[in-house]
Design a protein around this motif. Structure first.
Motif, PDB file in Angstrom:
ATOM      1  N   VAL A   6       0.803  -1.237  -0.009  1.00 31.78           N
ATOM      2  CA  VAL A   6      -0.139   0.088  -0.089  1.00 31.78           C
ATOM      3  C   VAL A   6       0.932   1.359  -0.173  1.00 31.78           C
ATOM      4  N   SER A   7       0.421   2.297  -0.624  1.00 30.97           N
ATOM      5  CA  SER A   7       1.335   3.353  -0.899  1.00 30.97           C
ATOM      6  C   SER A   7       0.775   4.726  -0.017  1.00 30.97           C
ATOM      7  N   LYS A   8      -0.517   4.386   0.340  1.00 36.07           N
ATOM      8  CA  LYS A   8      -1.162   5.450   1.517  1.00 36.07           C
ATOM      9  C   LYS A   8      -1.972   4.939   2.322  1.00 36.07           C
ATOM     10  N   LYS A   9      -2.326   5.812   3.189  1.00 35.55           N
ATOM     11  CA  LYS A   9      -3.585   5.384   4.321  1.00 35.55           C
ATOM     12  C   LYS A   9      -4.733   4.998   3.623  1.00 35.55           C
ATOM     13  N   PRO A  35       1.414   2.900   5.099  1.00 36.16           N
ATOM     14  CA  PRO A  35       2.084   3.422   3.620  1.00 36.16           C
ATOM     15  C   PRO A  35       3.340   2.432   3.755  1.00 36.16           C
ATOM     16  N   GLY A  36       3.784   1.614   2.673  1.00 29.28           N
ATOM     17  CA  GLY A  36       4.920   0.799   2.736  1.00 29.28           C
ATOM     18  C   GLY A  36       4.838  -0.751   3.107  1.00 29.28           C
ATOM     19  N   GLN A  37       3.762  -0.774   3.828  1.00 32.26           N
ATOM     20  CA  GLN A  37       3.287  -2.405   4.451  1.00 32.26           C
ATOM     21  C   GLN A  37       2.356  -3.040   3.161  1.00 32.26           C
ATOM     22  N   SER A  38       2.582  -4.297   3.270  1.00 28.32           N
ATOM     23  CA  SER A  38       1.659  -5.125   2.108  1.00 28.32           C
ATOM     24  C   SER A  38       0.580  -5.704   3.057  1.00 28.32           C
ATOM     25  N   VAL A  39      -0.420  -5.937   2.195  1.00 31.26           N
ATOM     26  CA  VAL A  39      -1.648  -6.667   2.376  1.00 31.26           C
ATOM     27  C   VAL A  39      -1.866  -7.742   1.557  1.00 31.26           C
ATOM     28  N   SER A  40      -2.044  -8.955   2.082  1.00 30.77           N
ATOM     29  CA  SER A  40      -2.375 -10.217   1.265  1.00 30.77           C
ATOM     30  C   SER A  40      -3.726 -10.680   1.365  1.00 30.77           C
TER      31      SER A  40
END
Length: 106
Positions: A6-9, A35-40
């Motif tokens: 994800v690039s933003k909130k 932002p910067g974390q991944s979501v699966s």
């Protein structure tokens, strides 16, 4: 599973994408992503526009959207076109298989 960074909130997104649906589910479960974390997630009903269209990797999944994944597979298999395989050939091959639930594999 699909994994996106994800690039933003969540509140900064304006479109209702699959990733946004996954972010909404994560927030509901107390698993907010920065932002910067991944979501699966897995797509369970792509026709929906809400958080119900996906399920997070941490949730128990018993069904998925076969049509969505079929489309993804056909698009990905387009790399075979130099070998003479066209989308219609791939669709024909896929037509030989019956749809199964995930439970049938466990």
């Amino acid at each position: 599973m699909i994994t996106n960074r994800v690039s933003k909130k969540r509140e900064d997104y304006t479109q209702s994408t699959r990733s946004v649906a996954a972010l909404e589910r994560a927030v509901d479960m107390g698993l907010a992503r920065a932002p910067g974390q991944s979501v699966s997630y897995a797509v369970v009903d792509d026709a929906k526009q809400s958080r119900e269209r996906v399920m997070l990797a941490s949730e128990e999944l018993d069904e998925y959207d076969v049509g969505f994944y079929r489309e993804v597979l056909v698009r990905a298999a387009s790399v075979l076109s130099p070998l003479g395989w066209r989308a219609s050939d791939i669709e024909e091959e896929l037509g030989q298989y019956t749809e199964s639930s995930l439970a049938s594999f466990g």
